[in-house]
Design a protein around this motif. Structure first.
Motif, PDB file in Angstrom:
ATOM      1  N   ALA A  14       0.832  -1.212   0.000  1.00 34.56           N
ATOM      2  CA  ALA A  14       0.000   0.000   0.000  1.00 34.56           C
ATOM      3  C   ALA A  14       0.868   1.264   0.000  1.00 34.56           C
ATOM      4  O   ALA A  14       0.455   2.307  -0.489  1.00 34.56           O
ATOM      5  CB  ALA A  14      -0.918   0.004   1.206  1.00 34.56           C
ATOM      6  N   ASN A  15       2.098   1.146   0.564  1.00 36.13           N
ATOM      7  CA  ASN A  15       2.957   2.342   0.615  1.00 36.13           C
ATOM      8  C   ASN A  15       3.946   2.389  -0.554  1.00 36.13           C
ATOM      9  O   ASN A  15       4.946   3.083  -0.498  1.00 36.13           O
ATOM     10  CB  ASN A  15       3.698   2.409   1.952  1.00 36.13           C
ATOM     11  N   ASP A  16       3.654   1.625  -1.589  1.00 35.04           N
ATOM     12  CA  ASP A  16       4.502   1.661  -2.787  1.00 35.04           C
ATOM     13  C   ASP A  16       4.567   3.111  -3.290  1.00 35.04           C
ATOM     14  O   ASP A  16       3.523   3.738  -3.486  1.00 35.04           O
ATOM     15  CB  ASP A  16       3.874   0.744  -3.864  1.00 35.04           C
ATOM     16  N   PRO A  17       5.775   3.657  -3.456  1.00 38.13           N
ATOM     17  CA  PRO A  17       5.891   5.074  -3.845  1.00 38.13           C
ATOM     18  C   PRO A  17       5.225   5.409  -5.187  1.00 38.13           C
ATOM     19  O   PRO A  17       4.944   6.576  -5.465  1.00 38.13           O
ATOM     20  CB  PRO A  17       7.404   5.302  -3.920  1.00 38.13           C
ATOM     21  N   ARG A  18       4.972   4.397  -5.981  1.00 39.89           N
ATOM     22  CA  ARG A  18       4.338   4.678  -7.279  1.00 39.89           C
ATOM     23  C   ARG A  18       2.899   5.180  -7.113  1.00 39.89           C
ATOM     24  O   ARG A  18       2.385   5.906  -7.958  1.00 39.89           O
ATOM     25  CB  ARG A  18       4.387   3.433  -8.170  1.00 39.89           C
ATOM     26  N   LEU A  46       3.752   3.461 -14.948  1.00 36.26           N
ATOM     27  CA  LEU A  46       4.435   3.356 -13.650  1.00 36.26           C
ATOM     28  C   LEU A  46       4.550   1.920 -13.154  1.00 36.26           C
ATOM     29  O   LEU A  46       5.582   1.496 -12.653  1.00 36.26           O
ATOM     30  CB  LEU A  46       3.671   4.174 -12.588  1.00 36.26           C
ATOM     31  N   PHE A  47       3.451   1.151 -13.295  1.00 37.41           N
ATOM     32  CA  PHE A  47       3.412  -0.183 -12.691  1.00 37.41           C
ATOM     33  C   PHE A  47       3.711  -1.306 -13.692  1.00 37.41           C
ATOM     34  O   PHE A  47       3.928  -2.443 -13.292  1.00 37.41           O
ATOM     35  CB  PHE A  47       2.031  -0.442 -12.064  1.00 37.41           C
ATOM     36  N   GLY A  48       3.629  -0.988 -14.986  1.00 37.51           N
ATOM     37  CA  GLY A  48       3.872  -2.015 -15.996  1.00 37.51           C
ATOM     38  C   GLY A  48       2.618  -2.773 -16.378  1.00 37.51           C
ATOM     39  O   GLY A  48       2.557  -3.409 -17.419  1.00 37.51           O
ATOM     40  N   VAL A  54      -4.458  -1.115  -8.126  1.00 36.84           N
ATOM     41  CA  VAL A  54      -4.235   0.154  -8.817  1.00 36.84           C
ATOM     42  C   VAL A  54      -5.563   0.712  -9.325  1.00 36.84           C
ATOM     43  O   VAL A  54      -5.829   1.910  -9.210  1.00 36.84           O
ATOM     44  CB  VAL A  54      -3.210  -0.040  -9.970  1.00 36.84           C
ATOM     45  N   LEU A  55      -6.412  -0.167  -9.864  1.00 36.86           N
ATOM     46  CA  LEU A  55      -7.718   0.305 -10.342  1.00 36.86           C
ATOM     47  C   LEU A  55      -8.533   0.868  -9.177  1.00 36.86           C
ATOM     48  O   LEU A  55      -9.207   1.889  -9.313  1.00 36.86           O
ATOM     49  CB  LEU A  55      -8.485  -0.838 -11.023  1.00 36.86           C
TER      50      LEU A  55
END
Ligand code: FES
Length: 167
Positions: A14-18, A46-48, A54-55
């Protein structure tokens, strides 16, 4: 930075900087209506790919239901809902390649990589796709790996050696 998970499932923190980066991008657009396509493109950049987390994040940020975002992401072929392999293989199934044996090329790759068309190998190394004409019909049958063209593949026994270059 943490290594990318190779389990084939989405395991984003959840804390992924992306996420923060995506949030900044959304704010930079200055509005929340009519921006779903741009935000999905940026998220994929960003995530590939576009995992459910992400959605959901985008849904909250731009107030568009997840189902609607999912619909857009599945409608347009530019979006991936699952991670892609390190190397992208495209086998041309255009007419010239097809009549010169593209199906045999595809079958050889499926057998060699143990993956179906549209799938990614278990080790995350290759994604196999079928494509339209690649514009080099004189070299038919043709496949492309990461933008590099391999032509005149009537003799599919050369394919394992080509793949070795990417291991
Ligand atoms: S049909 Fe395959 S490159 Fe044109």
């Amino acid at each position: 930075m943490k290594d990318e998970c190779q389990c084939g499932h989405s395991c984003l923190e959840a804390n992924d900087p992306r996420f923060e980066e995506l949030s900044k991008y959304i704010k930079s657009l200055g509005e929340t209506t009519g921006i779903a396509m741009s935000v999905l493109q940026q998220a994929q950049h960003l995530f590939g790919y576009l995992p459910l987390e992400v959605l959901k994040f985008i849904s909250k940020e731009i107030h568009v239901p997840v189902a609607e975002l999912y619909g857009v992401a599945t409608f347009y072929s530019q979006f991936n809902l699952t991670p892609k392999g390190k190397h992208q293989i495209g086998v041309c199934l255009g007419t010239a390649c097809y009549v010169r044996g593209a199906q045999k090329v595809l079958d050889k790759l499926r057998e060699q990589l143990k993956v179906e068309v549209g799938g990614t190998t278990a080790d995350g190394r290759f994604t196999l796709d079928a494509t339209r004409c690649l514009g080099c019909c004189g070299l038919a049958p043709v496949m492309m790996i990461d933008g590099e063209v391999y032509g005149k593949l009537e003799d599919v026994s050369v394919i394992p050696d080509i793949l070795k270059k990417y291991e």
